[in-house]
Motif scaffolding. Structure first.
Motif: not given
Lengths: 394, 242
Positions: B65, B85-86, B89-90, B92-93, B98, B117-118, B120-121, B165
């Motif tokens: 994060x 940042x991006x 994000x990847x 983390x995904x 978490x 959700x995860x 989906x991303x 999740x």
């Protein structure tokens, strides 16, 4: 992408009141653009129509006869025939100042006009009964007259009764051969000096009555309104040739008045459109405001989404789509509402005011554009949120 | 299995000389002041520390994060220390699941959508998302309730959804931040047991807590004090010094 639309709809539905208030701004903005533009357009075509019925294609000619220089009626007729492709009709116009009498009844304000058989077409009137003046009446200087509805009903009780009766002008008796159908609509308008208070007689008689040597006023009508410039120029050339001085004649086209009217209407339309545009802008600020609130309110949600791996572009997309969907729905409702309202108001005003395609298209594009434009700033703020800070917020 | 063997040599998490420095006004705050830590696949590590010790900062760095001011952080062989940042994000995904103290479920989505959700991303299609999310909900025993919304569930159940999740994307690391903090001791116990079971199934778990009683549930304890590690060892040794 599809998912984003679903999410946007869900979020809009989830905040019904807030979404509705946002949309309300856009609905009012779009509807007012459509209503204003349509009403102005409807009014404009109504004006054009009524001006056309009043004779926008009319060109009036007046000259001042000098003892040495004047133009004979026949010369005008020759000119008229030579330029048959330009002019549709022509009539001399002789105003006579006399009192109209029948027995002991007298009418003071009646306009008495000497004219040709084409005058009926020029005025755009219809006969109620009887016949129009004829060319032979001109040639033979017949003592015949066509009268307006008010003259007929005042002096003879009804329109039909007037036919064949005699009307006295300056002591001479004229046989009424035709009655023109009533022009005024309101009862209160049906009075002395109204549009129905007139007597027409052959110009050849009228010019004798007026004791003038020549006829100095004429009315022409052009075949095509767009050609009225050529018509006036041709007329001016003719008069210049005869009179040698442009101070001795004047040529006035009604279409010139029409042009200035159109200009005024266009200006009014722009002004009202501008006002409506401002309301659209205000609606856009409303969208931005709500989106900002939405971003603040949903900071935590954004944090969660980012923690789970949502990239900036995804968050940006989500909020932009939400703003766009909100304003699109508002725009569609506004179009429906504005279209109905403009037809309704048009009916109330007695004009035909269908929503114009341009107004619909422009206001829709603007509303969606505003949604995107004003939705972008809050959306990019949301996308740039730091997930840690966002998660920490309550 | 050669892949797994390879990972055995290379630690899943490798922190070297991690510093995180904040500035509050003119004051310099060294939240992490030189942290070296390695966590291998299959471990269950509790990171314990008082509030202000720097454990949350460490969690943010491990969770991708945040990036450290100085030092090197490798997650699954990838250097995460200065990713954009991006890219973060990847990471983390794909790599991290978490589990938060406040569950952090989205209240307007039902359980299935929350767990999806995860995925989906991650760009999975709808069918695959649904399958994986349902399987994940089944693992936490809440498959039947997938249509429900988070506020229709008890705290313990919500935390299980958030674990589902976290598991959905099959991440390399489960990062649990005070997972029992909002629960009573009984349901907290259940969640801990569940985490233990996940660990026995082979999942790597890092749990952040301020509570020593919770920390001793892990197999290894790392204690943070003033931004530095002052204990790192087996839970038995930790229990002995308490």
């Amino acid at each position: 992408m599809l998912q984003s639309f679903k999410m946007a709809l869900k979020s809009i539905w989830g905040n019904k009141m807030r979404s509705f208030l946002t949309m309300l701004g856009i609905i009012i903005g779009v509807a007012s653009v459509i209503i204003l533009v349509s009403i102005v357009n409807g009014y404009m075509s109504y004006m054009v129509e009524s001006f056309t019925s009043m004779g926008v294609n009319r060109i009036t000619v007046r000259y001042t006869a000098l003892p040495s220089r004047s133009i004979d009626v026949d010369e005008f007729y020759d000119f008229y025939e030579e330029n048959g492709e330009l002019f549709e009709s022509m009539s001399p116009n002789v105003s006579v100042n006399v009192t109209v009498k029948h027995g002991t009844d007298a009418m003071e304000q009646t306009s008495v006009t000497g004219c040709s058989e084409e005058y009926l077409d020029i005025m755009g009137y219809e006969l109620e009964c009887g016949r129009n003046l004829l060319y032979s009446d001109m040639a033979a200087r017949q003592k015949v007259a066509v009268v307006g509805a008010y003259v007929a009903s005042e002096l003879y009780g009804s329109l039909e009764n007037a036919l064949g009766e005699t009307v006295k002008l300056n002591g001479d008796g004229y046989t009424i051969v035709g009655v023109i159908e009533r022009q005024t609509e309101e009862t209160s308008d049906f009075s002395d000096g109204c549009d129905d208070d007139f007597v027409w007689l052959p110009y050849s008689r009228a010019v004798k009555m007026s004791r003038n040597a020549s006829i100095t006023n004429y009315i022409f009508t052009s075949r095509d309104i767009s050609q009225s410039g050529t018509c006036t120029d041709t007329l001016k050339a003719f008069l210049q040739e005869k009179m040698k001085s442009d101070s001795l004649y004047s040529v006035t086209a009604m279409s010139a008045l029409m042009d200035s009217l159109n200009e005024q209407i266009a200006m009014m339309s722009m002004m009202l459109g501008g006002i409506a545009g401002i309301s659209l802008l205000v609606a856009g600020v409303g969208v931005m405001n709500i989106m900002l609130v939405s971003v603040t309110e949903r900071t935590r949600e954004i944090g969660i989404r980012k923690a789970l791996g949502a990239k900036r572009s995804v968050i940006l997309q989500q909020f932009v789509i939400e703003a766009a969907v909100t304003s699109t729905i508002g725009g569609i409702v506004g179009i429906a509402f504005g279209s109905l309202a403009s037809v309704g108001i048009g009916t109330l005003m007695g004009i035909d005011a269908p929503p114009t395609a341009t107004a619909v298209l422009v206001s829709f594009t603007v509303s969606v554009g505003i949604g995107l434009l004003f939705g972008y700033a809050p959306a990019s703020r949301a996308a740039r949120l730091n997930p840690i800070d966002a998660l920490r917020s309550d | 299995m050669t892949e797994a063997a390879g990972k055995e040599k290379e630690p899943l998490i490798s922190l070297r000389g991690i510093h995180k420095i904040y500035y509050m006004g003119d004051e310099e705050v060294r939240a992490n002041d030189g942290i070296d830590l390695e966590i291998r696949e299959g471990e269950f590590v509790a990171i314990v520390g008082k509030s202000g010790s720097g454990k949350s900062t460490l969690m943010n760095i491990i969770g991708a994060l945040d990036v450290p001011t100085d030092g090197e952080y490798c997650l699954g062989g990838q250097d995460v220390s200065d990713m954009t940042d991006n890219e973060l994000a990847e990471i983390r995904n794909r790599m991290i699941g978490f589990v938060f103290q406040q569950y952090n479920l989205l209240p307007k989505l039902n359980l299935l959508e929350n767990v999806e959700l995860p995925l989906l991303y991650a760009g999975l299609d709808a069918k695959e998302r649904r399958e994986k999310a349902l399987a994940s909900l089944e693992r936490v025993g809440l498959k039947e309730k997938w249509r429900n919304y988070p506020n229709q569930l008890s705290g313990g159940q919500q935390q299980r959804v958030s674990i589902a999740r976290a598991l959905a994307g099959n991440p390399s690391l489960i990062l649990a931040d005070e997972p029992t903090g909002a629960l009573d001791s009984k349901t907290g116990r259940e969640v801990l047991d569940f985490l233990k079971k996940l660990n026995e199934d082979g999942n790597t778990i890092v749990m952040i807590t301020h509570d020593n009683a919770i920390a001793v549930e892990a197999r290894r304890v790392v204690r943070i004090h003033d931004g530095q590690i002052n204990f790192d060892g087996d839970v038995k040794d930790y229990a002995a010094i308490l």
